[in-house]
Design a protein around this motif. Sequence first.
Motif, PDB file in Angstrom:
ATOM      1  N   VAL A 282       3.636  -1.547  -7.729  1.00 49.95           N
ATOM      2  CA  VAL A 282       3.022  -1.014  -8.841  1.00 49.95           C
ATOM      3  C   VAL A 282       3.705  -1.528 -10.262  1.00 49.95           C
ATOM      4  N   ASN A 283       4.653  -1.122 -10.365  1.00 49.12           N
ATOM      5  CA  ASN A 283       5.638  -1.215 -11.051  1.00 49.12           C
ATOM      6  C   ASN A 283       5.485  -2.972 -12.007  1.00 49.12           C
ATOM      7  N   LEU A 284       5.457  -3.765 -11.204  1.00 46.23           N
ATOM      8  CA  LEU A 284       5.856  -5.439 -11.404  1.00 46.23           C
ATOM      9  C   LEU A 284       3.917  -5.888 -11.972  1.00 46.23           C
TER      10      LEU A 284
ATOM     11  N   LEU B  23       0.637  12.491   2.067  1.00 49.27           N
ATOM     12  CA  LEU B  23       1.815  11.677   2.265  1.00 49.27           C
ATOM     13  C   LEU B  23       2.672  12.207   3.870  1.00 49.27           C
ATOM     14  N   GLY B  24       3.028  13.562   3.198  1.00 50.76           N
ATOM     15  CA  GLY B  24       4.369  14.213   4.579  1.00 50.76           C
ATOM     16  C   GLY B  24       5.753  13.577   4.024  1.00 50.76           C
ATOM     17  N   LYS B  25       5.595  13.066   2.844  1.00 50.13           N
ATOM     18  CA  LYS B  25       6.984  13.122   2.022  1.00 50.13           C
ATOM     19  C   LYS B  25       6.945  12.928   0.447  1.00 50.13           C
ATOM     20  N   PRO B  26       8.032  13.234   0.021  1.00 47.46           N
ATOM     21  CA  PRO B  26       7.985  13.606  -0.896  1.00 47.46           C
ATOM     22  C   PRO B  26       7.379  12.301  -2.269  1.00 47.46           C
ATOM     23  N   ILE B  27       6.299  12.871  -3.217  1.00 49.76           N
ATOM     24  CA  ILE B  27       5.340  11.582  -3.769  1.00 49.76           C
ATOM     25  C   ILE B  27       6.123  11.045  -4.461  1.00 49.76           C
ATOM     26  N   HIS B  28       6.427  10.128  -6.223  1.00 48.90           N
ATOM     27  CA  HIS B  28       7.017   9.547  -6.736  1.00 48.90           C
ATOM     28  C   HIS B  28       8.495   9.394  -6.386  1.00 48.90           C
ATOM     29  N   SER B  29       8.615   8.795  -4.951  1.00 48.85           N
ATOM     30  CA  SER B  29      10.397   8.945  -4.323  1.00 48.85           C
ATOM     31  C   SER B  29      10.762   7.491  -5.619  1.00 48.85           C
ATOM     32  N   ASP B  30      10.092   6.401  -5.338  1.00 49.42           N
ATOM     33  CA  ASP B  30      10.075   5.110  -6.053  1.00 49.42           C
ATOM     34  C   ASP B  30      10.735   5.397  -7.633  1.00 49.42           C
TER      35      ASP B  30
ATOM     36  N   LEU C 258       1.414  -1.088  -0.159  1.00 48.58           N
ATOM     37  CA  LEU C 258       0.061  -0.302   0.198  1.00 48.58           C
ATOM     38  C   LEU C 258       0.779   1.399   0.110  1.00 48.58           C
ATOM     39  N   ASP C 259       2.211   1.218   0.503  1.00 46.91           N
ATOM     40  CA  ASP C 259       3.255   2.326   0.467  1.00 46.91           C
ATOM     41  C   ASP C 259       3.510   2.711  -1.277  1.00 46.91           C
ATOM     42  N   ASP C 260       3.906   1.621  -1.046  1.00 47.89           N
ATOM     43  CA  ASP C 260       4.311   1.638  -2.870  1.00 47.89           C
ATOM     44  C   ASP C 260       2.754   2.707  -3.270  1.00 47.89           C
ATOM     45  N   ILE C 261       1.319   1.673  -3.163  1.00 49.26           N
ATOM     46  CA  ILE C 261       0.802   2.201  -4.114  1.00 49.26           C
ATOM     47  C   ILE C 261       0.472   3.907  -4.025  1.00 49.26           C
TER      48      ILE C 261
END
Lengths: 308, 308
Positions: A263-265, A247-254, A234-237
């Motif tokens: 999500v990629n896989l 989120l309190g932190k930058p998104i799209h960090s992955d 869910l964190d990945d999503i």
Amino acid sequence: MAGGTFSNRGAGAMMDFKEQMCRWIEFIEGSLENYIPKQEAFPPVIFEAMRYSLFAGGKRLRPMMVLAACEAVGGDKEEAVPFACAMEMIHTYSLIHDDLPAMDNDDYRRGRLTSHKVFGEDMAILAGDGLLHNAMEVMAEACNLNPCHKTTGAMQAIAQGAGIHGMLVGQVVDVFYEGKPLDRKTLEFIHINKTAAMIRAALKAGAILGGATELVAEKFALAGEKIGVAFQILDDILDVTSTMEELGKPIHSDEKNEKTTYVNLYGIEKSREIAFRLSDEAVSIWDELGDSCNFLKGLTKYLTKRTN
Amino acid sequence: MAGGTFSNRGAGAMMDFKEQMCRWIEFIEGSLENYIPKQEAFPPVIFEAMRYSLFAGGKRLRPMMVLAACEAVGGDKEEAVPFACAMEMIHTYSLIHDDLPAMDNDDYRRGRLTSHKVFGEDMAILAGDGLLHNAMEVMAEACNLNPCHKTTGAMQAIAQGAGIHGMLVGQVVDVFYEGKPLDRKTLEFIHINKTAAMIRAALKAGAILGGATELVAEKFALAGEKIGVAFQILDDILDVTSTMEELGKPIHSDEKNEKTTYVNLYGIEKSREIAFRLSDEAVSIWDELGDSCNFLKGLTKYLTKRTN
């Protein structure tokens, strides 16, 4: 039931789940204060840095799980407090080190600047180290006050979940594969170790502290593993679908860090399906264990619906 | 006396001190192998990095002190082995993190490239973390195998010596004051915490494991503190008077890092005098405790004469 007990047994059952969660969080915040020096202690810089990250408004899930698991098997949560606090210190240390320039190089965490942005890289490394040391010391003290399999078993479960058979190796593989393609098996290894091992350890340690049999403690551990993997998926999503405000932190960090995720896989829908299935399996374990696990059941369901 | 015992009691008394030391070192190297995964374990990179620093030919003083102290009070050294190994892992982790670019930025240690030069900064941080985690896990396991005040007390002594009441805060103040003038009191704080706290902890933990009374364990602790401060003062002197070949790490590193040392504040001769006095005081404690402390007495004398 003791007045200080927040699980939904007896009178507590009337309390709304979120209200209970807030009471747990408040209790944990107060307890943490007892296990970390004031920032006036010498040398102040390190205690300021340790406290900055420890009191940054985290969800306190891991300590909450230690305490709730202890109560769910009929134990006294007071005996679990040092272990719960140690869990949160270990979790916080891992975030500080993960955010370092040499690792994920993140500027924000829980909506605030990361430790190295505020205190410099040297003090951020040492603040992380300090929290891990302090977790060890707090648990060792609790073990030495009452040396028995409940205390030492809980400490061993936590140490295993955090170290080279758990979180640490998950982080190593995560860092090592940055920018490289990752197969499903390796991704699962990361999730099971980096995130799930600590949640597994929290629930197992709590159950051991509460006096559970080995068999029951293993059920708590298994539920923890399922919740932990679901939590990470869910964190990945959320990293893809949420906003930085939520989120309190930058998104799209992955994406920025070229990380392979569920999500990629699998894509968003299939990933969500896997997470929900794991969460349901954990709920079944709570159902099997009975009403005393109602708070943990509520927590499991709550985590699958979270937006941050 | 058991065949595996190396202290100079009984037949062992004939053995030359240095020969005994070599046997202790060999025993410790073998023991460490039992408490750290092979580098074929997954993920290999972290175990390679942890082992690179752990098996870099250190003097193994701290584990030796744990084992020798345990024997000196009549204990069985086998019970002290996991704690001795944990001490060496904690010591090694502290060296890896101290050497990092954000800290002392050293390229060499024990005659070899430092961890971050070989494995990169990310893996060096994680290898340090991994050793600290593993120390905690190894001790927790030993405590849970035999939960009693001997094991949990030793673990507490080690955790205290290493963390925010010992080594860690010594390192913090050392890093914080880099390039700033330092008074004698602060320098003493650094030496007592950064170096002496771990030697104190090693001797105290060993005595506790061997079944010493609290009073006797405190004598071991006090001797350890004196040996530790003397050791660090001599380190400061060697940094000025030794060669890189002898020391295995760059000399004049204190000057490079603009660090205040005993040599700056007191001069070489006066510094040596203070170190010798502290060493003599430790020897008096061993004399008071009797013949069973002969190996520790020899070790104390040996350390004041060392050239690396």
